[in-house]
Design an enzyme around this catalytic site. Structure first.
Site, PDB file in Angstrom:
ATOM      1  N   ASP A   1       7.250  -6.499   3.340  1.00  0.00           N
ATOM      2  CA  ASP A   1       7.127  -5.349   2.446  1.00  0.00           C
ATOM      3  C   ASP A   1       6.447  -4.231   3.233  1.00  0.00           C
ATOM      4  O   ASP A   1       5.235  -4.218   3.396  1.00  0.00           O
ATOM      5  CB  ASP A   1       6.283  -5.735   1.226  1.00  0.00           C
ATOM      6  CG  ASP A   1       5.999  -4.534   0.328  1.00  0.00           C
ATOM      7  OD1 ASP A   1       6.504  -3.431   0.623  1.00  0.00           O
ATOM      8  OD2 ASP A   1       5.263  -4.698  -0.665  1.00  0.00           O
TER       9      ASP A   1
ATOM     10  N   TRP B   1      -1.119  -6.374  -3.004  1.00  0.00           N
ATOM     11  CA  TRP B   1       0.338  -6.288  -3.130  1.00  0.00           C
ATOM     12  C   TRP B   1       1.028  -7.566  -2.668  1.00  0.00           C
ATOM     13  O   TRP B   1       2.060  -7.953  -3.227  1.00  0.00           O
ATOM     14  CB  TRP B   1       0.884  -5.034  -2.432  1.00  0.00           C
ATOM     15  CG  TRP B   1       0.582  -3.831  -3.271  1.00  0.00           C
ATOM     16  CD1 TRP B   1      -0.360  -2.880  -3.037  1.00  0.00           C
ATOM     17  CD2 TRP B   1       1.172  -3.505  -4.546  1.00  0.00           C
ATOM     18  NE1 TRP B   1      -0.385  -1.966  -4.084  1.00  0.00           N
ATOM     19  CE2 TRP B   1       0.537  -2.323  -5.017  1.00  0.00           C
ATOM     20  CE3 TRP B   1       2.167  -4.086  -5.331  1.00  0.00           C
ATOM     21  CZ2 TRP B   1       0.876  -1.725  -6.240  1.00  0.00           C
ATOM     22  CZ3 TRP B   1       2.505  -3.486  -6.546  1.00  0.00           C
ATOM     23  CH2 TRP B   1       1.865  -2.322  -6.984  1.00  0.00           C
TER      24      TRP B   1
ATOM     25  N   LYS C   1       6.490   6.841  -0.544  1.00  0.00           N
ATOM     26  CA  LYS C   1       5.324   7.059   0.314  1.00  0.00           C
ATOM     27  C   LYS C   1       5.720   7.826   1.585  1.00  0.00           C
ATOM     28  O   LYS C   1       5.226   8.920   1.821  1.00  0.00           O
ATOM     29  CB  LYS C   1       4.673   5.723   0.639  1.00  0.00           C
ATOM     30  CG  LYS C   1       4.091   5.084  -0.640  1.00  0.00           C
ATOM     31  CD  LYS C   1       3.662   3.662  -0.480  1.00  0.00           C
ATOM     32  CE  LYS C   1       3.483   2.960  -1.806  1.00  0.00           C
ATOM     33  NZ  LYS C   1       2.357   3.430  -2.614  1.00  0.00           N
TER      34      LYS C   1
END
Lengths: 359, 359
Positions: free
Chosen positions: B170, B100, B194
């Site tokens: 992030d 990511w 999430k």
């Protein structure tokens, strides 16, 4: 019985409301509710594919067009349209039909040279821009229109002739309220929260040939080309909003598709406009006949001091969210697909009652 | 009883699932369900204000930080961070900790010169980047990290020293899973699906001083400065996703806040990692101890040919969505806030059973 005439987020069909309540947050055999499931799961992919084919069928969309389901609202498209279809500093044509067209123009002007090719009638005769004599700059990347102005309650009586220039339309408040001559357009977009579902999702229908214009420098999520390649799943899509839109598309199909929506919407609009016009001047609809939106009906009391009383007493009578756009004032009844005739009948009944007491 | 260990969209707390089912699609006295109500309505504004103050309290967020609730996912922020905080073609620093982080770097590279200031340990010793000796370019606009790599299951054991350079993180898979030293950061963002709610919403926490950097040329919806000025309502926000996030924030508060989340998450992670480490080599966790994510636990069978059998039989036993990220393989159990200890206990029980048969 209460009715909300909100302009968006707006009423969902009763059947969709019930289906969403029963299914979205209920876990299945895999221990996950639809909103808890990976977007790569076959269950979600099936809904996405079904929503695309339903929308394709409803619009009679020919080959050569792609459907995208993107996160955010129509204002995201105000920026994405010039970013994808034009070059920075290039010329784009906009018709200024009212509040939302102006918002779209302001966003385009951050990136491009905006050429205003038509203007609405102004306050004297509240009407859509004249459809004749649009002088498009020869080098313009596209021509943008707002066929239904949600705030002013203005609807285009037809479409302009734009030759080979791609016609782009913000159909946020009118997509799927009536059949659309989709092949006249290069790109059509609509935020979902009026006729397509709940807020957080925008539908984009784009001519495949235009996808090649998306520059490589664009953010992946903002690139029509990359989103088309990834079937709208460059990243996690707004799953819940998409599931609700799929339900709405099923509902529209089951009702008889866009001809049935158009019939019902024309009947509702006629009921309300006729009540206004038959009020012997007590109520007024400011938009010129022939340009009146069937889905955002603007009206007010001739004695404007009564508007506040009207809105307050309407709420007591179970008729809610009737105040006009804050920049515009007066009243606005939004009669999207999901508003039943009974809601309009209740409003018209209240209007007669109110006129008897204050007229 | 079935459990989904999906990495996101992921499990919601049972109480939130029930509350969403009961309230989101049920009409109130104004004839509108929460998802059908205008975002200017006092009911929605109250939820928005409450969500902000809950999040502020949970994070012990001091004055000088703003909270934004924005449409889209973390990938939208991959583009918005450089667009708002850096100048086009300017230098930005990124730590490459895995999948990511690399996706974030690729989006930043469309706009800026990306300087890679640290790299993860590679496959030999799967670990977060070493936190020492980050040589930040003197002119870099910010330094971006990914404290928890969702795909690799790697977590930073601490934070790098970046001096006066704004640290941007992030935190999509780890925000609200444990207390966060928020004042070390200039900006933190997290997709909601999430630990914060459902897909379609991203939370951004930004130092007020950074808002001045947003260039006037940015699209309104993509400008941190304009979104802060408009209290995240430059346009219609993703209402349903925001309402669910408000419920999740209430739930976290009622559980005892972030210390309680951290305790429960550590207990769940310890249960699973201990089962792997005690399997006498039958199961393996590839990430180095000290760098193992407590919320995305990667593991596999030492005999990798058994991984497919494991995943299939786990599903039969009611343990779902355990396959690793498609680019990574193996298994991954995501143990976010909403996963109860009972889910991990069931997984560990199945692992012992599976080992008895195939070990």
């Amino acid at each position: 019985m209460s009715y909300s005439f909100a302009a968006g987020p707006a009423r969902l069909p009763d059947a969709v409301l019930a289906q969403a309540r029963e299914t979205l947050f209920s876990r299945g055999a895999d221990g996950a509710a639809p909103v808890e499931r990976p977007f790569s799961a076959p269950q979600f992919r099936a809904v996405l594919a079904q929503a695309q084919s339903r929308l394709r069928a409803l619009l009679c969309l020919p080959e050569g067009y792609r459907i995208l389901f993107l996160a955010g609202g129509a204002m995201h498209q105000f920026a994405m349209v010039p970013a994808n279809l034009a070059t920075p500093g290039g010329t784009v044509a906009y018709a200024d039909s009212g509040y939302w067209a102006q918002r779209a123009m302001a966003e385009a002007a951050r990136q491009c040279r905006v050429s205003v090719v038509a203007r609405h009638g102004g306050t004297q005769a509240l009407a859509a821009p004249d459809l004749q004599d649009w002088h498009l700059p020869p080098d313009c990347a596209y021509c943008h229109i707002t066929p239904n102005e949600t705030a002013e309650g203005i609807a285009y009586p037809g479409l302009p002739a734009v030759g080979d220039v791609p016609l782009v339309a913000d159909c946020t408040s009118c997509l799927l309220t009536a059949p659309l001559p989709i092949t006249r357009f290069g790109l059509v977009y609509a935020g979902a929260q009026k006729n397509l579902g709940i807020a957080g999702l925008t539908v984009v229908i784009i001519q495949e040939a235009l996808l090649a214009r998306s520059p490589a420098s664009l953010a992946s999520v903002a690139s029509y080309r990359l989103q088309a390649q990834a079937d709208s799943c460059v990243n996690t899509p707004p799953v819940a909003a998409l599931l609700v839109t799929a339900m709405v598309l099923d509902w529209i199909s089951a009702q008889g598709g866009l001809p049935a929506m158009a019939d019902a919407n024309q009947r509702k609009a006629a009921t309300l406009y006729q009540a206004i016009d038959a009020s012997q001047g007590f109520y007024r609809a400011p938009v010129a006949p022939g340009h009146r939106s069937p889905v955002n009906v603007r009206f007010g009391c001739a004695n404007t001091a009564l508007d506040t009383v009207f809105a307050a007493e309407a709420e007591d009578a179970g008729l809610h969210h009737l105040r006009g756009h804050p920049r515009i004032g007066g009243m606005r009844a939004s009669l999207y697909n999901a508003m039943p005739q009974a809601g309009v009948d209740a409003l018209v009944g209240f209007m007669a009652h109110f006129q008897r007491r204050y007229g």
